[in-house]
Design an enzyme around this catalytic site. Structure first.
Site, PDB file in Angstrom:
ATOM      1  CG  HIS A   1       0.337 -59.884  71.074  1.00 46.26           C
ATOM      2  ND1 HIS A   1       0.736 -58.926  70.168  1.00 46.26           N
ATOM      3  CD2 HIS A   1       1.398 -60.078  71.902  1.00 46.26           C
ATOM      4  CE1 HIS A   1       1.981 -58.561  70.444  1.00 46.26           C
ATOM      5  NE2 HIS A   1       2.406 -59.245  71.486  1.00 46.26           N
TER       6      HIS A   1
ATOM      7  CG  ASP B   1      -1.518 -64.285  67.064  1.00 43.62           C
ATOM      8  OD1 ASP B   1      -0.491 -64.938  66.792  1.00 43.62           O
ATOM      9  OD2 ASP B   1      -1.512 -63.269  67.778  1.00 43.62           O
TER      10      ASP B   1
ATOM     11  CD  GLN C   1       3.343 -66.940  72.904  1.00 41.38           C
ATOM     12  OE1 GLN C   1       4.015 -67.875  73.346  1.00 41.38           O
ATOM     13  NE2 GLN C   1       3.800 -65.701  72.907  1.00 41.38           N
TER      14      GLN C   1
ATOM     15  CE  LYS D   1       5.899 -64.123  70.008  1.00 45.26           C
ATOM     16  NZ  LYS D   1       6.326 -63.248  71.087  1.00 45.26           N
TER      17      LYS D   1
ATOM     18  CB  CYS E   1       1.646 -56.797  73.549  1.00 39.50           C
ATOM     19  SG  CYS E   1       3.200 -55.944  73.437  1.00 39.50           S
TER      20      CYS E   1
HETATM   21  N1  PLP Z   1       0.648 -62.649  68.902  1.00 40.26           N
HETATM   22  C1  PLP Z   1       1.027 -63.237  70.046  1.00 40.26           C
HETATM   23  C2  PLP Z   1       0.074 -64.181  70.737  1.00 40.26           C
HETATM   24  C3  PLP Z   1       2.282 -62.977  70.580  1.00 40.26           C
HETATM   25  O1  PLP Z   1       2.640 -63.545  71.724  1.00 40.26           O
HETATM   26  C4  PLP Z   1       3.148 -62.089  69.884  1.00 40.26           C
HETATM   27  C5  PLP Z   1       4.475 -61.752  70.442  1.00 40.26           C
HETATM   28  O2  PLP Z   1       4.630 -61.526  71.626  1.00 40.26           O
HETATM   29  C6  PLP Z   1       2.712 -61.534  68.692  1.00 40.26           C
HETATM   30  C7  PLP Z   1       1.455 -61.824  68.234  1.00 40.26           C
HETATM   31  C8  PLP Z   1       3.561 -60.570  67.905  1.00 40.26           C
HETATM   32  O3  PLP Z   1       4.680 -61.180  67.390  1.00 40.26           O
HETATM   33  P1  PLP Z   1       5.774 -60.290  66.634  1.00 40.26           P
HETATM   34  O4  PLP Z   1       6.065 -59.135  67.534  1.00 40.26           O
HETATM   35  O5  PLP Z   1       6.928 -61.203  66.485  1.00 40.26           O
HETATM   36  O6  PLP Z   1       5.186 -59.878  65.345  1.00 40.26           O
END
Ligand code: PLP
Length: 406
Positions: free
Chosen positions: A122, A199, A202, A225, A364
């Site tokens: 992401h 990360d 998810q 999430k 993203c």
């Molecule tokens: N990493 C992953 C795999 C995600 O799906 C997301 C959110 O869509 C993020 C990072 C970023 O999360 P946040 O925007 O809540 O910081």
């Protein structure tokens, strides 16, 4: 016994209609709905217990501080961290990864040093590393996924060279649902003396996580999430790494003493939590983690596995649907395009008319989209309250799209 109909009653929004149809919420990968327990915790925090945290000596400040600080322990328990001081609370994964980029990586890396990333990442786990590339000449090394969307841990380890300082990988792809064997990656990286950032945005929503068993140095999560409020979150940081880090943001709360000519920082984790925190958001996250733990992460995971299997069977039955990725180990997240001209946005708009909420776009994940040769997909992502019937509603709505656009 996991009673999904009963569980749905805990989420007020799930009983609303959208465009005259019962809401079928399949955009959990972007953000999840909130159970009443979270809404009540937020209401209670503001209506009965609110004050700023830390340092205050009056009753409400002590109470707020107690409620807020209790969440640190809940997050530690949720992530399998034995020491709650390894939990830095923040606004979510993006802040967590930036904290590592600015606080750990920037002071320790030089031009020519490398960061290994997967193409599944992401933007939150890409852009902070681009900052290091742009500003310092750090080199980003990319590991491609397999044809089915799996990520081979050995390929990640093979990308490590003498200049590699960090491997930063997702635990679960937000686009393909691929679950990555991060324990194998972290073990191999550790043997090679390389730090690891996972990360968990998810993965932590869908499966039990044990950061100590995974063996990572950093594990980032995002509260919205996890059925918690937006603006809540945390990052687990292994004690040795905490000790190596410089604070990223400066301000109140993260200091012991400030004078005209010097500043003494607070001990971690406070050293990395500058300013008034998201007190109530974080209290809401604590309630969300309690809620999930009450259902049991194993039970949630098992429920979602049956949904994934059913959705996989039904969606793969639509031979005009191009489903991206189908790794053996994957969560209940499906990205697809429709054969023919229909853009993902058009599909999403038609589905919305049927009450079905999905996400359409690049999610993203630019490098992954480039890899797939696509600019956009539709993504249906399931959560703990979704049902088999909702899979059927999705499939019926997709059939309508096919009729409209074929
Ligand atoms: N990493 C992953 C795999 C995600 O799906 C997301 C959110 O869509 C993020 C990072 C970023 O999360 P946040 O925007 O809540 O910081």
């Amino acid at each position: 016994m996991y009673d999904v109909e009963q569980i749905r009653q805990d989420f007020p929004i799930l009983s609303r209609e959208v465009n005259g149809k019962p809401l079928v919420y399949l955009d959990n990968g972007a953000s999840a709905q909130k159970p009443r327990a979270v809404l009540d915790a937020i209401q209670r925090a503001y209506a009965e217990e609110y004050s700023n945290v830390h340092r205050g000596l009056h009753t409400l400040s002590s109470l707020s501080t107690e409620r807020y600080e209790a969440v640190r322990g809940k997050i530690a328990a949720f992530l399998g961290a034995s020491d709650e001081e390894t939990v830095v609370m923040n606004t979510g994964t993006t802040e967590g990864i930036n904290t590592v980029a600015y606080g750990w990586a920037m002071p320790r890396m030089e031009a020519g040093d490398e960061i290994v990333l997967s193409v599944l990442e992401h933007h939150a786990n890409i852009v902070p590393w681009h900052f290091l590339r742009e500003r310092m000449g750090v080199v980003l090394k990319w590991v491609e996924p397999e044809a089915d969307g799996a990520l081979d841990p050995q390929k990640v380890l093979d990308a490590i060279g003498p200049r590699t300082k960090l491997v930063a990988v997702t635990h679960m792809s937000n686009v393909l649902g691929t679950v990555v064997d991060v324990a194998a990656i972290c073990a191999g990286a550790r043997e090679r003396g390389v730090a690891t950032l996972v990360d968990g945005s998810q993965a932590a929503v869908h499966m039990p996580v044990d950061v100590e068993a995974i063996g990572c140095d950093f594990y980032a999560i995002t509260g919205h999430k996890l059925y918690g409020p937006s603006g809540s979150g945390a990052i687990y940081i292994r004690p040795e790494r905490l000790a190596q880090m410089r604070p990223f943001m400066g301000g109140g709360d993260m200091i012991r003493e400030v004078h005209r000519d010097r500043v003494d920082y607070a001990e971690p984790p406070m050293k990395f939590e500058a300013g008034t925190p998201g007190i109530v958001a974080q209290i809401g996250l604590g309630a969300a983690l309690d809620y999930m733990s009450g259902l049991g992460m194993e039970a949630i995971s098992a429920h979602e596995a049956t949904l994934r299997d059913y959705a996989r069977e039904r969606l793969f039955g639509l031979n005009w649907l191009n489903i991206q990725g189908d790794a053996t180990d994957k969560g209940a997240i499906f990205s697809f395009t429709l054969e023919g001209a229909a853009h993902a946005h058009d599909i999403s708009t038609v589905l919305d008319k049927k009450g079905v909420a999905v996400r359409a776009g690049h999610h993203c994940a630019g490098p992954l989209m480039d890899h797939l040769g696509l600019t956009a997909t539709c993504r249906a992502s399931f959560g703990l309250y979704n049902t088999r019937d909702e899979v059927d509603v999705l499939v019926d709505a997709l059939e309508l799209c096919h009729d409209l656009f074929a």
